[in-house]
Design a protein around this motif. Structure first.
Motif, mmCIF file in Angstrom:
data_model
loop_
_atom_site.group_PDB
_atom_site.id
_atom_site.type_symbol
_atom_site.label_atom_id
_atom_site.label_comp_id
_atom_site.label_asym_id
_atom_site.label_seq_id
_atom_site.Cartn_x
_atom_site.Cartn_y
_atom_site.Cartn_z
ATOM 1 N N SER A 149 -1.568 -8.131 5.031
ATOM 2 C CA SER A 149 -3.181 -8.005 5.322
ATOM 3 C C SER A 149 -3.355 -7.180 5.607
ATOM 4 N N THR A 172 -2.722 -3.838 6.605
ATOM 5 C CA THR A 172 -3.110 -3.042 6.364
ATOM 6 C C THR A 172 -4.933 -2.426 6.774
ATOM 7 N N THR A 176 -6.103 -12.913 1.400
ATOM 8 C CA THR A 176 -6.225 -11.962 0.073
ATOM 9 C C THR A 176 -7.571 -11.233 0.397
ATOM 10 N N HIS A 207 -7.437 -8.482 2.333
ATOM 11 C CA HIS A 207 -7.279 -7.260 1.964
ATOM 12 C C HIS A 207 -8.577 -6.678 0.758
ATOM 13 N N LEU A 243 -10.306 -3.064 1.365
ATOM 14 C CA LEU A 243 -10.907 -2.553 -0.479
ATOM 15 C C LEU A 243 -12.195 -1.927 -0.011
ATOM 16 N N SER A 292 -11.357 2.255 -0.662
ATOM 17 C CA SER A 292 -10.587 2.353 -1.918
ATOM 18 C C SER A 292 -9.713 3.541 -1.360
ATOM 19 N N THR A 307 -7.527 6.212 0.162
ATOM 20 C CA THR A 307 -6.085 7.399 1.492
ATOM 21 C C THR A 307 -7.080 7.848 2.854
ATOM 22 N N ASP A 331 -3.914 3.658 3.575
ATOM 23 C CA ASP A 331 -3.922 3.188 2.745
ATOM 24 C C ASP A 331 -4.633 1.796 2.638
ATOM 25 N N SER A 388 -3.502 -0.131 0.370
ATOM 26 C CA SER A 388 -2.038 -1.526 -0.043
ATOM 27 C C SER A 388 -0.864 -1.405 0.585
ATOM 28 N N SER A 389 -1.518 -0.542 2.174
ATOM 29 C CA SER A 389 0.167 0.272 2.671
ATOM 30 C C SER A 389 0.978 -1.266 3.408
ATOM 31 N N MET A 398 1.497 -4.639 1.613
ATOM 32 C CA MET A 398 1.958 -4.801 1.552
ATOM 33 C C MET A 398 4.102 -5.344 0.511
ATOM 34 N N THR A 399 4.225 -4.082 0.635
ATOM 35 C CA THR A 399 5.401 -3.914 1.044
ATOM 36 C C THR A 399 6.131 -4.422 1.693
#
Length: 336
Positions: free
Chosen positions: A88, A91, A146, A149, A153, A158, A160, A254, A256-257, A259-260
């Motif tokens: 997070s 992000t 969390t 995050h 947002l 929210s 990109t 973006d 959620s960039s 999280m992966t």
């Protein structure tokens, strides 16, 4: 007879010693051998594509963000803490660069500095809550991740955001050395710094002692809370740096960039702890682990395997890596 018995005893004593040396070498360099084996297997299947320099330059250059995230994790892990908020932080950092630079017209240097400062503030908040209230780092950093995050947002609406200053893109991905983007070398510099700190400074030794036993470390005169505080702040700072690299790699951000990156970063951190310096989280082992995992994913993608296999691969790798690292650490502790 006495002399013969002595020779037999000497040989018996030397035999296990030599065998132990081979076992130690196997543990130390086994992951590198496995990485080379993966390259050989996929290279034999698709030599025209997989063994091309373009493929390897892409592997090395595109995974700098993952390398930095993994390196950020091993700092608190060495001290016995977890940082689940680092994704997070990545992000938030990348989105701050994009929002401040693109939406508000800040100079790219000022936007980067602001993003790094916010990352350090998050690390400071993590450390303060964990140490003051004596709450497990797993819970605090999960909650902080969390929370951040949600903040991301909110201030990004929210959305990109693309169009980040090309100065950053040029400095991270567009400029190449030996065909590999500069992002790879930035990650390598971070790895070398952590390698040096862990292996050649008093700070690194304190981290290790705290991670092995906090009460023993405290009785030895080590300021345990100060060490843990610094580790958590450093982790968040590197998470912020990873976010800047991400923004420079994509030229956009973006909400959620990051999280992966969390699952593969933990998989690489624990897998790296089984090699180079078995039983310890270490920078060089982590870098090798990242590229071992990414090479496997890349090879499967070239063979046309479905994208969901990536999650299966990383999930299984994390479970196996944690199990192996615990086995190796237990064995190292028994030997010492």
């Amino acid at each position: 007879m006495t002399s013969a018995k002595r020779e037999d005893a000497n040989r018996a004593a030397q035999g296990p010693g030599k065998g132990q040396a081979w076992i130690d070498r196997g543990e130390r360099y086994g992951l590198i051998v496995a990485w080379l084996a993966v390259i050989a297997i996929f290279g034999a299947m698709r030599p025209d594509v997989f063994l091309s320099w373009a493929n390897f330059s892409t592997i090395f250059g595109s995974q700098a963000v993952l390398v930095v995230v993994t390196l950020s994790l091993i700092i608190p892990l060495t001290a016995g803490d977890y940082d689940l908020s680092v994704a997070s932080v990545l992000t938030t950092s990348s989105m701050l660069v994009a929002v401040l630079n693109v939406t508000h017209g800040w100079p790219i240097e000022a936007a980067i500095l602001a993003a790094l400062l916010v990352a350090l503030l998050v690390g400071t908040a993590n450390a303060a809550i964990i140490l003051y209230f004596r709450i497990h780092s797993l819970i605090v950093t999960l909650g902080m991740g969390t929370f951040m995050h949600g903040v991301t947002l909110w201030f990004s609406d929210s959305q990109t955001i693309s169009g980040i200053d090309l100065t950053l893109v040029t400095a991270v991905i567009a400029t190449r050395l030996f065909g590999i983007p500069l992002a790879f070398y930035y990650a390598l510099i971070v790895a070398l710094v952590i390698w040096y700190v862990f292996g050649h400074t008093a700070v690194g030794q304190r981290l290790l002692f705290v991670g092995r036993g906090r009460e023993v470390a405290r009785l030895s005169g080590i300021k345990v809370d100060r060490v843990r505080f610094g580790a958590l702040v450093a982790s968040a700072g590197l998470g912020g740096l990873a976010g800047v690299l991400y923004a420079g790699t994509t030229g956009a951000a973006d909400p959620s960039s990051g999280m992966t990156y969390l699952l593969p970063a933990f998989a690489a951190a624990f897998l790296g702890a089984t090699s180079i310096v078995p039983g310890r989280f270490n920078a060089i082992g982590s870098v090798v682990a990242v590229y071992f995992l990414v090479t496997g994913i890349t090879g499967l993608s070239i063979l046309g395997v479905s994208t969901y296999v990536q999650d299966l691969f990383y999930g299984a790798a994390l479970i196996v890596a944690v199990a192996l690292s615990q086995l190796v650490r237990g064995r190292e502790e028994r030997l010492t």
